[in-house]
Design an enzyme around this catalytic site. Structure first.
Site, PDB file in Angstrom:
ATOM      1  N   SER A 480      66.128 -16.749  27.109  1.00 60.55           N
ATOM      2  CA  SER A 480      67.064 -15.655  27.304  1.00 60.55           C
ATOM      3  C   SER A 480      67.420 -15.050  25.937  1.00 60.55           C
ATOM      4  O   SER A 480      66.525 -14.588  25.237  1.00 60.55           O
ATOM      5  CB  SER A 480      68.288 -16.139  28.077  1.00 60.55           C
ATOM      6  OG  SER A 480      69.060 -15.061  28.541  1.00 60.55           O
ATOM      7  N   ASP A 568      62.987 -12.537  37.837  1.00 53.20           N
ATOM      8  CA  ASP A 568      64.118 -12.514  36.903  1.00 53.20           C
ATOM      9  C   ASP A 568      64.856 -11.183  37.034  1.00 53.20           C
ATOM     10  O   ASP A 568      64.278 -10.113  36.821  1.00 53.20           O
ATOM     11  CB  ASP A 568      63.596 -12.688  35.482  1.00 53.20           C
ATOM     12  CG  ASP A 568      64.683 -13.032  34.479  1.00 53.20           C
ATOM     13  OD1 ASP A 568      65.847 -12.660  34.711  1.00 53.20           O
ATOM     14  OD2 ASP A 568      64.364 -13.663  33.455  1.00 53.20           O
ATOM     15  N   HIS A 600      65.361 -16.296  36.281  1.00 55.99           N
ATOM     16  CA  HIS A 600      65.756 -16.390  34.876  1.00 55.99           C
ATOM     17  C   HIS A 600      65.805 -17.856  34.466  1.00 55.99           C
ATOM     18  O   HIS A 600      66.866 -18.490  34.418  1.00 55.99           O
ATOM     19  CB  HIS A 600      67.113 -15.721  34.682  1.00 55.99           C
ATOM     20  CG  HIS A 600      67.448 -15.450  33.250  1.00 55.99           C
ATOM     21  ND1 HIS A 600      66.676 -14.648  32.439  1.00 55.99           N
ATOM     22  CD2 HIS A 600      68.481 -15.873  32.477  1.00 55.99           C
ATOM     23  CE1 HIS A 600      67.224 -14.586  31.234  1.00 55.99           C
ATOM     24  NE2 HIS A 600      68.317 -15.322  31.233  1.00 55.99           N
TER      25      HIS A 600
END
Length: 628
Positions: A480, A568, A600
């Site tokens: 991320s 995601d 994600h």
């Protein structure tokens, strides 16, 4: 001296044999997560007999991670999404009919469960927050758990980001003002109108004010506030006057507000299951500190802390508050869980989630403080391989996501795998990380690919100067925001890194913000827009482009591995597709892993194992560590 026996990736990333235990309200049963068809499902067992545990859910597609006991011993609730799309649904399990299928209580396509409360004063009911009516607005409902009937309590008038319901039924809403401040309001159901109770400077709360919990008597709210201070402390907010009164604080630690950004962490507020009153508060520095705010809980706390030298994580009691189940966070003995009976003083080990892992063979996570080039102290954690001299090692800089979260002490499967392979692992709480005061967070404003990245480079320099790291064998790895950092590393400072791993990372800041879920966009003023910019403002979009790895892709010469979930919704697949295509067009070798059943971050064990096997081989090739 020699490194311990080689652990397999499966040793560290297969599902735990048991985890996430909690005791039933009547104290007779234990619920926990354990594998069924290689997915974590909910199991229930009797605490006082030798009866075999039984699996009460049957999700063979995706692991369950969040479940709740209800006040009725017949019903248990859990949440699940669809292959990582984060559209969470609430399911009900009938414990009295084991063969009955779970019932979807929020069966609305494209809708997301955003909040779930089980108020003491409303037996048989749950309070749920859903965007079933309009995707960008969350309304609040009362759910009859037995029948599944939903009754609208309030329709979102716009801008409400969350709802709270007191035990006596009063409604409160959190929202954002035109100026970007955070407002708590009382909702007048008859008039359909909000009236302000309190307001906080939004810039001081990039991920919102957390926690906010209505007190048991309904007259106040427990709030994590940094009003007038740098540190977040616990206050009682009077819901009539809006005045704050400090209830508890730590002289140097923030209240542990990680649960506000990631529900997998325990709440900083420890509440009585019987009365709903506040009995304890959690603070987090290098390690966790719990303050007991109730004499009975103080006795319990003193006894359960003797069971492990880890930090208390999951903690639950029955309604009598005599029978307790407590799990511990620990760097080398993850999730060890005990039963404790306060009436008798007896305790027993319930399980170790990873019984095959020998704590002595795992690497300690050691807190260290690194001084940035501008003098800012950066709290960090260093994990060194066991059994070899800690000098001249290959180093992996493991960067956390968010960025408005933090690394903390405890078990980290990635760090343990890397240490087992012979790498030193450095995890830094760079500026912008939460938990170290609001000034530390605000030091990151405008510093994406700037001082936030300088902090990471200063960490590498520190590790080299201390003798731990070989400067020619340094990798950067993150997910991320951490994936963005890895890409910044190979585009802004490619000379530092011999290898990089980008796990669902941002390559284009403007595109990332434009593709955020629609319900998130009205609430980004105090985080992404403040810290990075608004892509619809031309000069800010230009600055974002200058800080985006995609605009410097021609600088990449470092071997790169990219991993991405196709579903995601935060960092869409295009972020990685465009980057990889640009590199391959230049003839640059890049390994690309895409999973169609992930969002994600990977959840399914076979995908996580495949990913870390690839990372294992990749780093061995470029850093020279051991590998399977």
């Amino acid at each position: 001296m020699a490194l311990p026996e080689l652990l397999t990736v499966e040793d560290l990333f297969s599902p735990p044999v048991r985890s996430a235990a909690s005791i039933s309200p009547d104290g007779t049963r234990l619920a926990y997560l354990a594998p069924w068809q290689n997915r974590l499902n909910v199991w229930v067992q009797d605490l006082d007999s030798a009866e075999e545990p039984r699996c009460v859910t049957a999700d063979g597609n995706r692991s369950i991670h969040d479940y709740r006991w209800t006040d009725d011993p017949r019903w248990l609730l859990y949440t699940q999404d669809d292959n990582g799309d984060e559209n969470w649904h609430l399911y009900r399990v009938d414990l009295s009919h084991p063969a009955a299928a779970a019932v979807d209580l929020t069966p609305f396509p494209g809708a997301r469960l955003f909040g779930l409360e089980l108020p003491r004063g409303r037996p048989g009911a749950a309070i749920v927050t859903l965007n079933a009516r309009k995707v960008e607005e969350f309304d609040v409902y009362e759910l009859d758990i037995a029948t599944g009937e939903l009754t609208t309590l309030a329709q979102n008038p716009g801008r409400v980001s969350g709802w709270k319901v007191s035990h006596r039924g009063d409604l409160f809403a959190t929202s954002m003002t035109d100026d970007g401040d955070v407002e708590l309001s009382r909702y007048d159901s008859a008039a359909g109108r909000l009236s302000r109770v309190a307001v906080w400077d939004g810039a001081d709360y990039p991920v919102g004010v957390s926690p906010i919990e209505i007190t048991a008597d309904g007259a106040g709210a427990w709030v994590g506030s940094n009003r007038g201070t740098d540190r977040t402390r616990l206050v009682r907010l009077d819901l009539t006057t809006g005045q704050e009164t400090e209830i508890d604080s730590h002289p140097s630690f923030d209240l542990d507000t990680r649960a506000g950004a990631s529900p997998g962490f325990p709440s900083p507020l420890i509440l009585s299951r019987r009365t709903g009153k506040l009995i304890g508060a959690r603070y987090l520095g290098e390690r966790q500190v719990i303050h007991a705010l109730d004499s009975h809980f103080a006795e319990v706390l003193a006894n359960v802390t003797k069971l492990s030298d880890g930090d208390i994580s999951a903690l639950s009691s029955d309604d009598s508050e005599q029978r307790w189940v407590v799990g511990f966070e620990h760097d080398r003995e993850p999730g060890v869980t005990y039963f404790y009976d306060h009436a008798t003083g007896e305790s027993r080990l319930l399980f170790r989630p990873y019984p095959h892992l020998d704590p002595a063979a795992l690497a300690p996570m050691t807190p260290v403080t690194i001084t940035a080039r501008d003098g800012l102290s950066l709290p960090s954690y260093l994990t060194l391989p066991v059994g070899v001299p800690p000098t001249g090692l290959p180093l992996v800089l493991l960067v956390h996501g968010g960025p408005w979260t933090r690394d903390s002490w405890g078990f980290d499967g990635a760090a343990q795998l890397l240490a087992n392979r012979g790498y030193a692992v450095l995890q830094m709480n760079f500026r912008g990380s939460t938990g170290y005061g609001k000034a530390f967070v605000k030091a990151a404003i405008g510093e994406f690919a700037g001082k936030m990245h300088d902090d990471l480079i200063d960490g590498v320099t520190w590790a080299v100067e201390q003798g731990y790291a070989d400067p020619a064998r340094v990798a950067i790895f993150g997910g991320s925001y951490g994936g963005y950092s890895a890409l910044v590393g190979v585009t802004f400072t490619p000379e530092v890194f011999a290898a990089a791993v980008d796990y669902c990372g941002i390559s284009n800041l403007a595109n990332f913000l434009r593709t955020m879920p629609v319900f998130s966009r009205p609430f980004m003023a105090n985080n992404w827009y403040l810290f990075v910019g608004d892509p619809e403002v031309p000069e800010q979009a230009a600055d974002m482009a200058a800080r985006s790895p995609i605009t410097r892709v021609d600088q990449i010469r470092t071997p790169l591995l990219v991993a991405q979930g196709a579903n995601d919704v935060r960092v869409v697949q295009a972020e990685s597709d465009i980057l990889v295509a640009a590199l391959r067009a230049r003839g640059v070798e890049v390994e690309y892993i895409v999973k169609d059943d992930e969002g994600h971050g990977f959840v399914n064990p076979e995908n996580t194992i495949e990913l870390f096997q690839a990372i294992d081989r990749f780093l061995a090739r470029y850093l020279g560590g051991r590998t399977e």
